[in-house]
Structure formats: C-alpha cells, structure tokens
Design a protein around this motif. Structure first.
Motif, PDB file in Angstrom:
ATOM      1  N   LEU A 187       0.832  -1.201   0.000  1.00  0.00           N
ATOM      2  CA  LEU A 187       0.000   0.000   0.000  1.00  0.00           C
ATOM      3  C   LEU A 187       0.862   1.246   0.000  1.00  0.00           C
ATOM      4  CD1 LEU A 187      -2.758   1.401   0.241  1.00  0.00           C
ATOM      5  CD2 LEU A 187      -2.619   1.071   2.730  1.00  0.00           C
ATOM      6  N   PHE A 188       1.904   1.241   0.819  1.00  0.00           N
ATOM      7  CA  PHE A 188       2.863   2.341   0.858  1.00  0.00           C
ATOM      8  C   PHE A 188       3.464   2.593  -0.528  1.00  0.00           C
ATOM      9  CE2 PHE A 188       7.573   2.738   1.100  1.00  0.00           C
ATOM     10  CZ  PHE A 188       7.666   4.083   1.424  1.00  0.00           C
ATOM     11  N   LEU A 189       3.878   1.520  -1.181  1.00  0.00           N
ATOM     12  CA  LEU A 189       4.513   1.652  -2.490  1.00  0.00           C
ATOM     13  C   LEU A 189       3.504   2.036  -3.569  1.00  0.00           C
ATOM     14  CD1 LEU A 189       6.757  -1.486  -2.100  1.00  0.00           C
ATOM     15  CD2 LEU A 189       7.559   0.888  -2.153  1.00  0.00           C
ATOM     16  N   ALA A 190       2.274   1.545  -3.449  1.00  0.00           N
ATOM     17  CA  ALA A 190       1.240   1.906  -4.423  1.00  0.00           C
ATOM     18  C   ALA A 190       0.965   3.406  -4.385  1.00  0.00           C
ATOM     19  CB  ALA A 190      -0.039   1.123  -4.138  1.00  0.00           C
ATOM     20  N   ILE A 191       0.965   3.981  -3.190  1.00  0.00           N
ATOM     21  CA  ILE A 191       0.758   5.430  -3.068  1.00  0.00           C
ATOM     22  C   ILE A 191       1.885   6.182  -3.763  1.00  0.00           C
ATOM     23  CG2 ILE A 191       0.726   7.346  -1.410  1.00  0.00           C
ATOM     24  CD1 ILE A 191      -0.725   5.457   0.512  1.00  0.00           C
ATOM     25  N   LEU A 192       3.120   5.703  -3.581  1.00  0.00           N
ATOM     26  CA  LEU A 192       4.252   6.350  -4.254  1.00  0.00           C
ATOM     27  C   LEU A 192       4.116   6.271  -5.770  1.00  0.00           C
ATOM     28  CD1 LEU A 192       7.316   5.192  -2.106  1.00  0.00           C
ATOM     29  CD2 LEU A 192       5.893   7.232  -1.847  1.00  0.00           C
ATOM     30  N   ILE A 193       3.689   5.108  -6.266  1.00  0.00           N
ATOM     31  CA  ILE A 193       3.543   4.931  -7.713  1.00  0.00           C
ATOM     32  C   ILE A 193       2.473   5.871  -8.265  1.00  0.00           C
ATOM     33  CG2 ILE A 193       2.815   3.307  -9.501  1.00  0.00           C
ATOM     34  CD1 ILE A 193       4.061   1.082  -7.793  1.00  0.00           C
ATOM     35  N   VAL A 194       1.322   5.933  -7.605  1.00  0.00           N
ATOM     36  CA  VAL A 194       0.236   6.801  -8.060  1.00  0.00           C
ATOM     37  C   VAL A 194       0.668   8.257  -8.043  1.00  0.00           C
ATOM     38  CG1 VAL A 194      -2.074   7.653  -7.504  1.00  0.00           C
ATOM     39  CG2 VAL A 194      -1.592   5.200  -7.402  1.00  0.00           C
ATOM     40  N   MET A 195       1.359   8.665  -6.983  1.00  0.00           N
ATOM     41  CA  MET A 195       1.821  10.050  -6.893  1.00  0.00           C
ATOM     42  C   MET A 195       2.814  10.370  -8.009  1.00  0.00           C
ATOM     43  SD  MET A 195       2.143  10.676  -2.762  1.00  0.00           S
ATOM     44  CE  MET A 195       2.339  12.469  -2.940  1.00  0.00           C
ATOM     45  N   ILE A 205       2.952   8.872 -10.978  1.00  0.00           N
ATOM     46  CA  ILE A 205       2.190   8.944 -12.225  1.00  0.00           C
ATOM     47  C   ILE A 205       1.494  10.294 -12.358  1.00  0.00           C
ATOM     48  CG2 ILE A 205       0.187   7.981 -13.443  1.00  0.00           C
ATOM     49  CD1 ILE A 205       0.975   5.239 -12.334  1.00  0.00           C
ATOM     50  N   LYS A 206       1.020  10.822 -11.233  1.00  0.00           N
ATOM     51  CA  LYS A 206       0.344  12.120 -11.224  1.00  0.00           C
ATOM     52  C   LYS A 206       1.320  13.292 -11.270  1.00  0.00           C
ATOM     53  CE  LYS A 206      -3.924  10.603 -10.827  1.00  0.00           C
ATOM     54  NZ  LYS A 206      -4.950  10.853 -11.864  1.00  0.00           N
ATOM     55  N   GLY A 207       2.604  12.992 -11.330  1.00  0.00           N
ATOM     56  CA  GLY A 207       3.606  14.052 -11.431  1.00  0.00           C
ATOM     57  C   GLY A 207       4.105  14.577 -10.103  1.00  0.00           C
ATOM     58  N   VAL A 208       3.724  13.954  -8.994  1.00  0.00           N
ATOM     59  CA  VAL A 208       4.186  14.389  -7.671  1.00  0.00           C
ATOM     60  C   VAL A 208       5.424  13.566  -7.328  1.00  0.00           C
ATOM     61  CG1 VAL A 208       3.585  14.680  -5.240  1.00  0.00           C
ATOM     62  CG2 VAL A 208       1.820  14.908  -7.005  1.00  0.00           C
ATOM     63  N   THR A 209       6.582  14.119  -7.605  1.00  0.00           N
ATOM     64  CA  THR A 209       7.836  13.403  -7.381  1.00  0.00           C
ATOM     65  C   THR A 209       8.632  13.953  -6.207  1.00  0.00           C
ATOM     66  OG1 THR A 209       8.935  14.856  -8.993  1.00  0.00           O
ATOM     67  CG2 THR A 209       8.027  12.775  -9.810  1.00  0.00           C
ATOM     68  N   ASP A 210       8.142  14.997  -5.582  1.00  0.00           N
ATOM     69  CA  ASP A 210       8.817  15.555  -4.405  1.00  0.00           C
ATOM     70  C   ASP A 210       8.747  14.542  -3.260  1.00  0.00           C
ATOM     71  OD1 ASP A 210       9.606  16.946  -2.108  1.00  0.00           O
ATOM     72  OD2 ASP A 210       8.844  18.852  -2.867  1.00  0.00           O
ATOM     73  N   VAL A 211       9.916  14.098  -2.797  1.00  0.00           N
ATOM     74  CA  VAL A 211       9.955  13.065  -1.764  1.00  0.00           C
ATOM     75  C   VAL A 211       9.305  13.553  -0.474  1.00  0.00           C
ATOM     76  CG1 VAL A 211      11.462  11.549  -0.413  1.00  0.00           C
ATOM     77  CG2 VAL A 211      12.027  12.086  -2.782  1.00  0.00           C
ATOM     78  N   ARG A 212       9.422  14.842  -0.191  1.00  0.00           N
ATOM     79  CA  ARG A 212       8.784  15.396   1.007  1.00  0.00           C
ATOM     80  C   ARG A 212       7.270  15.179   0.965  1.00  0.00           C
ATOM     81  NH1 ARG A 212      11.173  19.082   4.471  1.00  0.00           N
ATOM     82  NH2 ARG A 212      13.330  19.674   4.021  1.00  0.00           N
ATOM     83  N   LEU A 213       6.671  15.458  -0.183  1.00  0.00           N
ATOM     84  CA  LEU A 213       5.227  15.295  -0.314  1.00  0.00           C
ATOM     85  C   LEU A 213       4.824  13.826  -0.257  1.00  0.00           C
ATOM     86  CD1 LEU A 213       4.445  17.932  -3.110  1.00  0.00           C
ATOM     87  CD2 LEU A 213       4.111  18.147  -0.633  1.00  0.00           C
ATOM     88  N   GLN A 214       5.655  12.958  -0.807  1.00  0.00           N
ATOM     89  CA  GLN A 214       5.356  11.530  -0.768  1.00  0.00           C
ATOM     90  C   GLN A 214       5.367  11.009   0.666  1.00  0.00           C
ATOM     91  OE1 GLN A 214       8.323   9.913  -3.424  1.00  0.00           O
ATOM     92  NE2 GLN A 214       7.024  10.193  -5.233  1.00  0.00           N
ATOM     93  N   LEU A 215       6.371  11.415   1.437  1.00  0.00           N
ATOM     94  CA  LEU A 215       6.443  10.977   2.825  1.00  0.00           C
ATOM     95  C   LEU A 215       5.316  11.583   3.667  1.00  0.00           C
ATOM     96  CD1 LEU A 215      10.286  10.966   3.560  1.00  0.00           C
ATOM     97  CD2 LEU A 215       8.751   9.007   3.446  1.00  0.00           C
ATOM     98  N   MET A 216       4.907  12.801   3.344  1.00  0.00           N
ATOM     99  CA  MET A 216       3.788  13.409   4.064  1.00  0.00           C
ATOM    100  C   MET A 216       2.509  12.624   3.807  1.00  0.00           C
ATOM    101  SD  MET A 216       2.225  17.298   3.878  1.00  0.00           S
ATOM    102  CE  MET A 216       3.698  18.023   4.600  1.00  0.00           C
ATOM    103  N   ALA A 217       2.320  12.158   2.578  1.00  0.00           N
ATOM    104  CA  ALA A 217       1.133  11.355   2.267  1.00  0.00           C
ATOM    105  C   ALA A 217       1.127  10.056   3.072  1.00  0.00           C
ATOM    106  CB  ALA A 217       1.096  11.046   0.768  1.00  0.00           C
ATOM    107  N   ILE A 218       2.290   9.454   3.216  1.00  0.00           N
ATOM    108  CA  ILE A 218       2.396   8.232   4.007  1.00  0.00           C
ATOM    109  C   ILE A 218       2.091   8.521   5.469  1.00  0.00           C
ATOM    110  CG2 ILE A 218       3.957   6.418   4.772  1.00  0.00           C
ATOM    111  CD1 ILE A 218       3.065   6.310   1.805  1.00  0.00           C
ATOM    112  N   ALA A 219       2.608   9.638   5.981  1.00  0.00           N
ATOM    113  CA  ALA A 219       2.350  10.006   7.375  1.00  0.00           C
ATOM    114  C   ALA A 219       0.857  10.228   7.623  1.00  0.00           C
ATOM    115  CB  ALA A 219       3.153  11.258   7.738  1.00  0.00           C
ATOM    116  N   ILE A 220       0.178  10.872   6.684  1.00  0.00           N
ATOM    117  CA  ILE A 220      -1.271  11.086   6.816  1.00  0.00           C
ATOM    118  C   ILE A 220      -2.010   9.751   6.838  1.00  0.00           C
ATOM    119  CG2 ILE A 220      -3.316  12.013   5.650  1.00  0.00           C
ATOM    120  CD1 ILE A 220      -1.503  14.305   4.639  1.00  0.00           C
ATOM    121  N   LEU A 221      -1.576   8.814   5.994  1.00  0.00           N
ATOM    122  CA  LEU A 221      -2.185   7.483   5.971  1.00  0.00           C
ATOM    123  C   LEU A 221      -2.057   6.803   7.334  1.00  0.00           C
ATOM    124  CD1 LEU A 221      -3.454   5.235   4.141  1.00  0.00           C
ATOM    125  CD2 LEU A 221      -1.121   4.392   3.828  1.00  0.00           C
TER     126      LEU A 221
END
Length: 469
Positions: A164-172, A174-190
């Motif tokens: 699930l963690f990795l799927a969120i990274l993949i979707v982000m 694909i959507k053009g969100v490659t900033d690692v800070r934003l990716q980790l924030m999404a995981i923290a919210i989850l």
C-alpha cells in the motif's frame, strides 16, 4: 471484550487470525520507510552526510535496546481487566503516530541531532506497540503448525501494508508528484488515519489467553532480598536454553544481511542502474511475490520443520544475492529479476522466525514454570534492533569507506564496484554464517508437542537435558 474460545483443543478461526494481523499493516508502513526511504531521503534529498545518517539511525536502535527487556518483563507481569498485552497497544499507538510524523515530515532545517532524537523516540514507541503485540500472537495458539499460520497472517498484512505504501508512491509519481517530502507526508497522513482504526478493531475483537503458570511454581510474593536470586535463576535458565541462543544468533545475522540490502536499494537504483523511478514498483512487486510464495514456504515448513524452512529461505536469498554485483547501467530487467527471485522468501523468514520463537518460549515455560513470552520476545526485539542497526550502519558506512558519495554526480569505477560488492556479496556471506545455527535446530514438531504435554500436565522439568538443547 471478545467471547472467542481459546481452548487448547479448538483451532483458531481464520477470522480471528485475520483480526489479530490487522495492526501489522500500518506497523509495516511505519517501519519500511525507515530502511528503504529515510536513509536516502536525509542523505540525498536533505544533504546530510551519508555515514552520519547511518550512524544516527543505528545509534537510535542501540539506545532502544536497553528498554526492550523492561517492557517485556512489565508486559508479562501486568494484570488488568483488559489483559497483559492490550494496554500497551492502546497507549503506544498515539505515541507511535506522533513520532512517525516527526521523522517523515521534518521541517526545512534538519540536522543529524534531529534525526537521532526523533528516530530514537519512534523506535521506543514501536517497542511499546510491537513487542506486546507479538507476544500476544505467540500466545494465541499452542499448536506447532497453527502458530506458523498466525504469524503468516500477521506478516502477510505487514507486506500488504508495504505494498500500500509503495502503491501510493507509484500513483503520486504517475500524477507528477515526485517531491519526496510530499510523498512521505502522504504516508504520514495514511498512518494517522488508518492505524487507530485497525488497532481498535483488534483490541475489541481478539481475546488474550490467560498466562500459563505451572502448578508446582511457588506463587508467594518474593522478598526484596530474593529478587536478585530469582533474576539470576531466570537468566540461568535462558542461558541453558540453547535453542534460544541459536535463534538469537540467526536473527541477528539474517536481519543484518536483509537490512544492508534494503538500505542500499535506492542507492543502487539511483547511481548504478540509473532508474530511480523503478524503486516503488520494484519493491511492490517483490512484496507481492513474497506474499504469493507464503503457502509454498508453509508447505516446506510442514514437511521439513520450521528450522529447515528458514534455513532454505536464507540460502535462497544468498544464492540470488551473488549475482547482484553483475548489474550495471540500464540492466533493469536483470536487476528486477534478481530482486524478485531474492525476495520470494523474505516474508517467510519473518513469519517462521516468530513461530519458532513461540516454540522456544514453551521450552522456558517447562524449565521455569512460568510463561515469560514478553521477556523472551523483548530479547528477540533487542536482537532484531541490533540487526537493523548493524544493517543500516554497514550499508551506509562501508560504501562511504570505499569512496562512494551519493551527493556526487560522477562516481569512480572503484567506488561503484565496492558499492555493488557490499550490496550483494557481503550480505550473502552473512546469510551463510547464520544457516548452521538453525539447520539442526533442536525443537521440531515432536519435541514441541512433548513440551506442550508437560505444560498441560503442570510439571517443571527436573533436568533441561530432558527437553533438548
């Protein structure tokens, strides 16, 4: 509280095992980034020295080692209307959420001290949750084979969490969100949203088994001057438990090897294969293969015993690690194939090790007359944390020692060669060192059943040689 029957004669239902395994989904989402993401994030993205990042994470693990036995003993001795293990999950979960947020979502100005303090607190909170949780799982069943299924469900949820963690990274991505800070924030919210819900479901629906205390044990209060004598007796029994000592050695060696490679995955993808976007889908595919192969390794365990199955899992990882230093720039197909082959036994190592841990506790229960699952799992927790600390430390310091610097755009051929050797061959050798400790492991199905018979009969072994070394 749940009304499920935990009598020794009745098998656990699948629903009960599923409900028990639920919290490990988010536990894994907390732990996976600490090995795969945080070292490279703080070194590559935030610009902190690679060796210092590894040292800070390793030191945070070593400090936490002192706390584990205390938590284990307190968990064993706790008596509440809700049980011995459940209160720890209820209290530890909010602390774990806060600490995970601070590590995954740091401010703009971070330092090695910041990383050390918050990762130390995160590991401490994880101890409060994970150690009683696994002790609880070890006590759910007394059956040799069923214990493997309890831990298999738990580890399966852990790997689903990682996916699930990795799927969120993949979707982000694909959507053009490659900033690692934003990716980790999404995981923290989850983690903030899902973890409390899963923990509450488990606390509500899954019961605890009453602690096993043999009839011949003196249950009278112990005077203060006798505490040291009792403690020494406990340590003596643990030191005589050769199966326990051998398990510890295997846990440290296997864990160190696996964590070394986990720490270096992103560095190899970024600086050798030159395919950084491959990281999330590759690790997700590895987890999927690992879960898919769980029934195979359970079958091997049923046929050959847990100890032989774990040994074969380790040899399988070592085999495919031999070829990892052969990859180079653009070798994406070869690299992914090796990772998938190597990873097909990863989940099985973890669930079988926990299942063997429950069998080793039976040995101690017969020898001492008391069920000290929390104490034993705390020592295994120490071994696991030592392995994680060593794996991260070796995975970051050894490449630095040989001249590899992830902040540099161009690397020398010698530093890349050293990085790949440390990534593939060093973990392979460490794995091979761990196999002899388990290959002829003394507690098989027959002996475990004999131990359970002694516990049911309520007698303490007069001679530890009677129940194996």
């Amino acid at each position: 509280m749940s009304k499920h029957d935990l009598s020794n004669s009745k098998p656990l239902s699948r629903n009960l095992m599923i409900l028990y395994g639920l919290p490990h989904l988010t536990h894994a989402i907390v732990i996976l980034p600490l090995a795969l993401f945080i070292p490279s994030f703080y070194a590559d993205e935030l610009g902190l020295p690679m060796a210092s990042v590894g040292l800070a994470i390793a030191a945070s693990r070593f400090l936490d080692i002192l706390i584990d036995p205390i938590v284990g003993v307190m968990s064993d001795k706790m008596r509440t209307r809700w049980g011995r293990r459940k209160p720890w999950l209820a209290v530890g979960t909010p602390l774990l959420i806060v600490c995970a947020w601070m590590v995954f979502v740091p401010g703009k100005d971070v330092s090695i001290t910041y990383l050390f303090v918050w990762s130390s607190l995160l590991y401490l909170a994880y101890t409060f949750v994970d150690l009683p949780y696994k002790a609880w799982g070890a006590e759910l069943s007394t059956d040799y084979a069923e214990r493997s299924r309890v831990t298999a469900w738990r580890e399966a949820f852990g790997f689903f969490g990682q996916m699930l963690f990795l799927a969120i990274l993949i979707v982000m991505t694909i959507k053009g969100v490659t900033d690692v800070r934003l990716q980790l924030m999404a995981i923290a919210i989850l983690i903030v949203v899902i973890q409390p819900l899963l923990v509450m479901a488990t606390l509500w629906k899954v019961p605890e088994r009453e602690p096993e205390i043999l009839a011949t044990v003196d249950l009278q209060p112990v005077a203060n001057e006798a505490i040291f004598k009792k403690t020494w007796q406990a340590l003596r029994v643990m030191a005589q438990n050769q199966a326990f000592l051998r398990t510890l050695a295997a846990v440290v060696l296997f864990g160190t090897a696996v964590l070394m490679q986990a720490t270096l995955h992103r560095f190899v993808l970024n600086h050798v294969v030159k395919a950084p976007d491959l990281f999330a889908p590759m690790i997700m595919a590895e987890n999927f293969i690992s879960i898919l192969c769980l029934p195979v390794w359970i079958w091997v365990s049923d046929k050959l015993g847990k100890h032989r199955a774990i040994s074969l899992c380790a040899l399988w990882i070592a085999l495919w690690s031999v070829f990892l230093p052969l990859v180079g720039e653009g070798d994406t197909v070869l690299y992914v194939a090796l990772i998938l082959l190597r990873g097909s036994s990863l989940a099985s190592i973890f669930f079988l090790s926990s299942s063997i841990g429950a069998d080793v506790v039976d040995f101690d229960t017969v020898a001492s007359g008391r069920q000290r699952t929390g104490l034993y799992f705390s020592i295994w927790g120490v071994a696991s944390k030592l392995a994680i600390g060593l794996g991260v430390l070796l995975g970051t310091s050894l490449p630095s020692l040989f001249g590899f610097d992830p902040t540099q755009a161009i690397h020398t051929s010698s530093s890349i060669t050293a990085l790949l050797a440390i990534y593939g061959w060093v973990p392979c050798v460490i794995m091979l060192f761990g196999v002899p400790f388990l290959w002829n492991f003394p507690i098989d199905k027959q002996l475990q059943q004999a131990l359970r018979h002694k516990i049911s009969a309520g007698g303490i072994a007069e001679d530890l040689n009677d129940i194996g070394k």
